[in-house]
Design an enzyme around this catalytic site. Structure first.
Site, PDB file in Angstrom:
ATOM      1  N   GLY A  46      57.945 -57.550  42.771  1.00  0.00           N
ATOM      2  CA  GLY A  46      58.642 -55.752  42.154  1.00  0.00           C
ATOM      3  C   GLY A  46      60.376 -56.244  41.998  1.00  0.00           C
ATOM      4  CD  GLN A  51      64.680 -54.130  44.200  1.00  0.00           C
ATOM      5  OE1 GLN A  51      63.911 -53.960  43.673  1.00  0.00           O
ATOM      6  NE2 GLN A  51      64.503 -54.887  45.424  1.00  0.00           N
ATOM      7  CB  CYS A  88      62.731 -54.526  49.989  1.00  0.00           C
ATOM      8  SG  CYS A  88      63.421 -53.925  48.555  1.00  0.00           S
ATOM      9  CG  LEU A  89      62.713 -59.679  46.780  1.00  0.00           C
ATOM     10  CD1 LEU A  89      62.444 -59.562  45.057  1.00  0.00           C
ATOM     11  CD2 LEU A  89      61.863 -60.448  47.445  1.00  0.00           C
ATOM     12  CG  HIS A 130      58.848 -50.392  47.338  1.00  0.00           C
ATOM     13  ND1 HIS A 130      59.065 -51.741  47.971  1.00  0.00           N
ATOM     14  CD2 HIS A 130      60.104 -51.564  46.692  1.00  0.00           C
ATOM     15  CE1 HIS A 130      59.491 -51.825  48.543  1.00  0.00           C
ATOM     16  NE2 HIS A 130      60.203 -52.270  47.734  1.00  0.00           N
ATOM     17  CD  GLU A 131      59.951 -52.844  43.072  1.00  0.00           C
ATOM     18  OE1 GLU A 131      61.506 -52.281  42.740  1.00  0.00           O
ATOM     19  OE2 GLU A 131      59.393 -53.340  43.991  1.00  0.00           O
ATOM     20  CG  HIS A 134      64.145 -50.233  44.604  1.00  0.00           C
ATOM     21  ND1 HIS A 134      65.321 -50.162  45.910  1.00  0.00           N
ATOM     22  CD2 HIS A 134      63.533 -50.882  45.266  1.00  0.00           C
ATOM     23  CE1 HIS A 134      64.390 -51.267  46.093  1.00  0.00           C
ATOM     24  NE2 HIS A 134      63.499 -51.482  46.641  1.00  0.00           N
TER      25      HIS A 134
HETATM   26 CO    CO Z   1      62.530 -53.058  47.295  1.00  0.00          CO
END
Ligand code: CO
Length: 154
Positions: A46, A51, A88-89, A130-131, A134
């Protein structure tokens, strides 16, 4: 399509409440394409607007065969619970346990502004939560699960 730089933890944009998307134009389509490519390249499931430096309510999620592009997503129903590892990226090298609903229903718009709704379970539900977090400036470790053992089927 092009790869975008992934914003890392410590950047203020990751803590912003993102604004809704109002224009469903080519620029939005290009952004979603780039986000998809960037997420795949980074081996993630995701990626959310902030991000890639865009404080707008957009996210992509891809788990197995399911690929979702969610614009202005809202969780309209949630049930059950799952406790599992998250990462998380934008937060390289960090992971922790987070409790999420096992099932969620998400209402969102597609890249053309058409209304969509989908129900997801397991990892896909976790990734959606999760997304969407964000988009409100929330990172997974804010929700680190510190509770005791619970049965997975509860
Ligand atoms: Co994330």
């Amino acid at each position: 399509m092009a790869l975008r730089d992934i914003v890392k933890d410590g950047s203020t944009i990751l803590r912003k409440k993102c604004r809704e998307v109002e224009s469903f134009d080519d620029k939005l389509g290009k952004l979603l394409d780039d986000m998809h490519e960037t997420m795949k390249h980074a081996d993630g499931v995701g990626l959310a607007g902030p991000q890639v430096g865009i404080a707008r309510r957009i996210a992509v999620v891809e788990v197995g065969e399911t690929y979702l592009e969610m614009v202005n997503p809202v969780i309209v129903a949630a049930s059950g619970s799952q406790i599992g590892q998250e990462a998380c990226l934008s937060v390289p090298g960090k992971s922790c346990m987070v409790e999420r609903p096992m099932n969620v229903t998400v209402a969102y718009l597609d890249r053309r502004g058409e209304k969509r709704e989908g129900s997801f379970t397991g990892l896909t539900a976790r990734a959606c939560c999760h997304e969407i977090d964000h988009l409100d400036g929330v990172l997974f470790y804010d929700k680190e699960y510190r509770g005791g053992y619970r049965r997975a089927d509860k």
